[in-house]
Design a protein around this motif. Sequence first.
Motif, mmCIF file in Angstrom:
data_model
loop_
_atom_site.group_PDB
_atom_site.id
_atom_site.type_symbol
_atom_site.label_atom_id
_atom_site.label_comp_id
_atom_site.label_asym_id
_atom_site.label_seq_id
_atom_site.Cartn_x
_atom_site.Cartn_y
_atom_site.Cartn_z
ATOM 1 N N MET A 8 0.843 -1.202 0.000
ATOM 2 C CA MET A 8 0.000 0.000 0.000
ATOM 3 C C MET A 8 0.878 1.253 0.000
ATOM 4 O O MET A 8 0.602 2.222 -0.720
ATOM 5 N N VAL A 9 1.942 1.215 0.793
ATOM 6 C CA VAL A 9 2.868 2.348 0.818
ATOM 7 C C VAL A 9 3.550 2.499 -0.535
ATOM 8 O O VAL A 9 3.676 3.611 -1.067
ATOM 9 N N ARG A 10 3.981 1.388 -1.104
ATOM 10 C CA ARG A 10 4.643 1.447 -2.418
ATOM 11 C C ARG A 10 3.707 2.059 -3.459
ATOM 12 O O ARG A 10 4.105 2.928 -4.239
ATOM 13 N N MET A 11 2.464 1.619 -3.466
ATOM 14 C CA MET A 11 1.503 2.141 -4.427
ATOM 15 C C MET A 11 1.363 3.660 -4.287
ATOM 16 O O MET A 11 1.406 4.389 -5.286
ATOM 17 N N ALA A 12 1.214 4.139 -3.056
ATOM 18 C CA ALA A 12 1.016 5.571 -2.832
ATOM 19 C C ALA A 12 2.245 6.373 -3.238
ATOM 20 O O ALA A 12 2.142 7.372 -3.976
ATOM 21 N N PHE A 13 3.423 5.936 -2.798
ATOM 22 C CA PHE A 13 4.639 6.709 -3.036
ATOM 23 C C PHE A 13 5.056 6.670 -4.501
ATOM 24 O O PHE A 13 5.374 7.713 -5.094
ATOM 25 N N GLU A 14 5.063 5.493 -5.092
ATOM 26 C CA GLU A 14 5.565 5.397 -6.459
ATOM 27 C C GLU A 14 4.608 6.048 -7.454
ATOM 28 O O GLU A 14 5.052 6.684 -8.424
ATOM 29 N N THR A 15 3.296 5.938 -7.207
ATOM 30 C CA THR A 15 2.342 6.578 -8.114
ATOM 31 C C THR A 15 2.443 8.091 -8.016
ATOM 32 O O THR A 15 2.430 8.803 -9.034
ATOM 33 N N ALA A 16 2.554 8.609 -6.786
ATOM 34 C CA ALA A 16 2.670 10.065 -6.606
ATOM 35 C C ALA A 16 3.975 10.590 -7.187
ATOM 36 O O ALA A 16 4.008 11.656 -7.808
#
Length: 425
Positions: free
Chosen positions: A198-206
């Motif tokens: 979930m953290v990866r999704m948020a950080f990498e997408t942003a």
Amino acid sequence: MSHDLSPRFRDVSLRILDADGAPADPASVVVEQTRHAFGFGNIGFDFLGLLGGATSGPDGDREALAAADVALAEHLLEAWLAVFDTVTLPFYWRFFEPAPGHPDTARLQATARWFADRGVRVKGHPLVWHTLAPAWLLDRTDAEVEAAIRARIRRDASDFSGLVDQWDAINEVVILPDFTAEDNAVTRLARSRGRVEMVRMAFETAREADPSARLVLNDFDLSPRYERLIEECLAAGIRIDAIGLQTHMHQGFRGEDQLASILERFARFGLPLQLTETTLVSGDLMPPEIVDLNDHVVSEWPSTPEGEARQADELERHYRTALAHPAVESLTMWGITDAGAWLGAPVGLLRADGSEKPSYAMLRNLIRGKWWHAPRAIAPDADGLIRVRGFAGDYRATAAAGSATFSIAPDADAAAAALEVRLTR
């Protein structure tokens, strides 16, 4: 406990040049600070209706504000600008996009632009959070929920690029898969994907949407569970720009020793620390047996003279403890006024009618007084240099030949060569 704030102040030498690059007339130069390097922050939730224009959302609109409300909002805004230089604006998805495809973008952009035009750093809170997730996500599959979250992040990080320079990319991940207060699609997705993904999704997408924005991992759970999450994210190769530590203290001040211990524990990751959500009440304290602060519901929660004196004292100790730790780069108050404060608590620096509490005067005297370089005429020394000692941040030098801006970095070396400042008309 002693608070050594001397590292926050730096000594620099300026060599003042005219527009042609020649030494300027060696007369007195007026030096003034324009912004701190440290982020002295507060939320800007109260000003969306005033600055952002009309909306049908829960925050109201300027047209619907009575004249008295407009006057109060303008007074609060003036008080805000007299102390703070970093604003956090709300991007709670349920309110920001109450119906799919209808985000509150224009109003938030207008508000963000108003602050940015005045040199205020703007932070968005948050891009991903289980609480206040829109109800329209519930009927979607996990794959559809993930696609919607990614689309939301890409859209908002892109739409606010150049206005919002940092985001709480994801909020309160420690509790995320275990959250049961309300059914929501973000928690459901976290149970299948796991915290780190979930953290990866948020950080990498942003980061793909706006590579220039700084991305913060933010949480209220300051236990070893949060440390383990950070360790796992870093080990997974996720780039985190800063660690957010919430410090809501409705049940009483944590104390300098506990705060210093918390800061030291999280500083071991070598990342900047942000105290993202600070509150201290100026009335009766919440009972200590309350586990979830949201469970404390009272008909009224007044500010009291005794509580206001306590709030001012504890808030000063809180700020001094934070500033004494070199890893801390910002501290954000969670409210300028008691009106509409979280949980109805008297946590503002101003009372609901806009009058000042002792805590406001205390902070203004520190942030724009003792920790601020007011306009001051400085004569050059025998070497023709202007010697400046000030709190790290942005400055302006003004002489007969013109003016120029310069910065004192938090790690400025007093022994370094003189900084050349070229004046322009």
